[in-house]
Enzyme design. Sequence first.
Site, short mmCIF file in Angstrom:
data_model
loop_
_atom_site.label_atom_id
_atom_site.label_comp_id
_atom_site.label_asym_id
_atom_site.label_seq_id
_atom_site.Cartn_x
_atom_site.Cartn_y
_atom_site.Cartn_z
N SER A 246 -29.41 -2.02 92.28
CA SER A 246 -30.69 -1.33 92.48
C SER A 246 -31.81 -2.22 91.99
O SER A 246 -31.57 -3.19 91.25
CB SER A 246 -30.76 0.02 91.72
N SER A 284 -27.85 -0.12 97.12
CA SER A 284 -28.89 -0.46 96.16
C SER A 284 -30.02 0.55 96.25
O SER A 284 -30.57 0.78 97.33
CB SER A 284 -29.42 -1.87 96.44
N ASP A 286 -33.63 1.16 95.79
CA ASP A 286 -34.81 0.30 95.71
C ASP A 286 -36.06 1.18 95.75
O ASP A 286 -36.53 1.59 96.83
CB ASP A 286 -34.82 -0.71 96.85
#
Length: 373
Positions: A246, A284, A286
Amino acid sequence: MGEDRKRARELGIPLAGEPGPWNAITDVPGVEVGYVTLVEGEDVRTGVTALLPRGRDGVGTPCAAGWHSFNGNGEMTGTAWIEESGSLAVPVVITNTYAVGPVHRGVVEWVRANRRGIAPEWLLPVVTETWDGHLNDIHGSAVESRHAADAIEAAASGPVEEGCVGGGTGMRCHGFKGGSGTASRVVQYGEDRYTVGAFVQANFGARRELVVAGVTMGRELSDPAGTPACEPALGGEPQVPPGAGSVIVVVATDAPLLPGQCKALARRVTLGLARTGTTGSHFSGDLFLAFSTANPSALTSTFPVDDGSTPYESMRFVPWGRMDPFYGAVVESVEEAVLNVLTGAHSMTGRAGHHVPALPLDQVTELLAARGQ
């Protein structure tokens, strides 16, 4: 811990734009950053980071704000209210994925103890996270609510420590040791000079993708111990795909902006990350937040006082057609903040003997020189 680490500019990496005095988010007047770093035994590699838009004394005074989700495989609390009101009046706190609960409670307790004037109404803390379970026992209880208060109390202006500190302690980035990083840019707007600063908790990107100052080098880099880009699973654990993790980015500016313009800044974070080579992983989270410390008397949301008054608020802001220099400052500062993470973080061994190497700085400079950089 004894590795000689440097910031990207100290290595001679060519980067565009004029940074502020500290080349940090704290170049924006009033912004403070504080850390609690937890490194204990073999299994605890984690922490808490607090960013205060107006310092401790300014908690409760709103900033125009906006946020953006590039990939929603993560958590940032309080964003529904930011979207609704366009304002941010609380600390922004970053930790690991499973510590959001105690940190959230810790922010509430700190505000109740120190800013009782706003606590009786309502409080929607902004707590966000990245996953450090490779190096840290993320299922453990190392992060407690008191650590949120400690990070807020530790917050200060001036130079910002980078690498394996605060919420970024146990993170990875582009297959190397990740963590916390920051950078800033000065924007000339007529006779005025404003600052745009970015803070990154970087835990994203595959090694094969890494780009430094326009030079693709991820596939050519290896650490001295020869650690592969993705370590084999230990003890029957599933192997984490390269690029998973992340990234949280907080952008601050003292330029007078509308909430929608702050949201536009948050969207440009994606372009700064892309300059480091990432294509964005499904695994991830984001999430990006941007705020402006201008217009301190606007966007208030307190309970109305029955005194017969009907007040108005006003805001001064940069015209939409003049926003491009601020967008460029976001892209440049985010790119440099990620590089400062990679060049500042040292190698780390943690849970289950997992080891994450630091970015090999000598190889980076050799590859840049070979490409004429």
